[in-house]
Design an enzyme around this catalytic site. Sequence first.
Site, PDB file in Angstrom:
ATOM      1  N   HIS A 136       0.806  -1.219   0.000  1.00 20.90           N
ATOM      2  CA  HIS A 136       0.000   0.000   0.000  1.00 20.90           C
ATOM      3  C   HIS A 136       0.842   1.274   0.000  1.00 20.90           C
ATOM      4  O   HIS A 136       0.338   2.345  -0.313  1.00 20.90           O
ATOM      5  CB  HIS A 136      -0.989   0.005   1.171  1.00 20.90           C
ATOM      6  CG  HIS A 136      -0.379   0.274   2.513  1.00 20.90           C
ATOM      7  ND1 HIS A 136      -0.059  -0.725   3.412  1.00 20.90           N
ATOM      8  CD2 HIS A 136      -0.044   1.437   3.131  1.00 20.90           C
ATOM      9  CE1 HIS A 136       0.439  -0.196   4.512  1.00 20.90           C
ATOM     10  NE2 HIS A 136       0.456   1.114   4.376  1.00 20.90           N
ATOM     11  N   ASP A 166       0.246  -7.669   1.500  1.00 16.52           N
ATOM     12  CA  ASP A 166       0.596  -6.252   1.581  1.00 16.52           C
ATOM     13  C   ASP A 166       2.109  -6.060   1.603  1.00 16.52           C
ATOM     14  O   ASP A 166       2.637  -5.231   2.341  1.00 16.52           O
ATOM     15  CB  ASP A 166      -0.035  -5.605   2.817  1.00 16.52           C
ATOM     16  CG  ASP A 166       0.015  -4.078   2.761  1.00 16.52           C
ATOM     17  OD1 ASP A 166      -0.003  -3.534   1.643  1.00 16.52           O
ATOM     18  OD2 ASP A 166       0.097  -3.436   3.822  1.00 16.52           O
ATOM     19  N   SER A 243       4.693   2.466   7.888  1.00 19.00           N
ATOM     20  CA  SER A 243       4.358   1.296   7.079  1.00 19.00           C
ATOM     21  C   SER A 243       5.562   0.818   6.273  1.00 19.00           C
ATOM     22  O   SER A 243       6.228   1.603   5.593  1.00 19.00           O
ATOM     23  CB  SER A 243       3.213   1.626   6.127  1.00 19.00           C
ATOM     24  OG  SER A 243       2.014   1.857   6.824  1.00 19.00           O
TER      25      SER A 243
END
Length: 390
Positions: A136, A166, A243
């Site tokens: 993402h 992911d 992230s």
Amino acid sequence: MKTLRISLVAALVVAFVIAATACSQDAGPASAQQLSTFSGEAVQEATPAPNVEEPAPHLPKGIPDNPFIAHSAPNPPPATLTSLPSISTLVHEIEPAVASISVESVSRGMFFDFANEGAGTGVVIRPDGYIVTNFHVIQGANDIQVTLSNGKTYDAKIVGRDIITDLAVLKIDDENLTTITMGDSDNIHVGDWVVALGNALALKGGPTVTLGIVSARGRTLSTERGDLYDLIQTDAAINDGNSGGPLINLNGEVIGINTAIIRQAQGIGFAISSTAAQPIINSLITHGRVVRPLIGLTGADVTPARANQLGLNVDEGIIVTRMTLDGPAYEGGIRVGDVITKLNDIPTPDMAAFLTLLWTFEIDQEIQVEYIHENETQVTGVTLIERPSL
């Protein structure tokens, strides 16, 4: 007159001795517990029993050995606390392998195009420039730049990406880079210390470092891109920009890739376990995609509540919720509503265990699936096919 005075003194002495003897005889064990206050000190009114020698109590140095003064026992030494050592050395060693990632994408409007910028974190896993991050983070990116702790900035290209876990792998053009070792997340325990590093909020000055513990293992998290499995839950602070960054143990090994937070909660972050991530990373580097076997169904965990609601005679397994009509599972006789309990005689108590096990099998391999249909246990053979790349 002199004789009278001597007799009177003698009588008084005898009377005093008799009174003292009477007090000694009347005072039982309770009298030894009677305390009175004298000049601010606790004084114990007690007469030792005659002809009984008691060892003097052990008194702290400097206190007189007076049996009529009640002394409290010396305070025990305070418990020694094992303090957590500073992690500054660990951070110093790991920081060069933590990359800041900035991305630019374009949103197209009716008359104008708008550039959008985003930020994330990456982990240098090979000295020849391979970097792991989240899918993402680079999703929809037109331009990706990677900045290392030494200030060097590189243009990066996408090697491969996987929406299911992911994860994504980037490549920059450089050699002899500092790397981080991937650890084994199966060896961690709830309560173990962990450290998260990342480009939190895209702040200048290097990665943000936070400390916490492993709060839980094997979590499943539903997102807008689908469910994420085999996650590590931690209370090490994770924010926007973290992230793709590493969650490391105190040995400096990556045991997770930070991927998600729950905004309405505090102190709850999630990382993809290194055990789940490592084969995905290897496949992305080798093939540019993830080669997975496909069984042709999706499911949900059996819980006691669901088992009671559906009248199931099991409380573990996965309920088949959707199927492809031309998939391997349907051809093997499995139907929506059935409960899969084992693959090749290995229990599958939940979706995380089911998928982790399923993805260890080979394409075109036939496996034995144990499932429950209308509360009857059945076994069927299913030949797996290759899952299309996403």
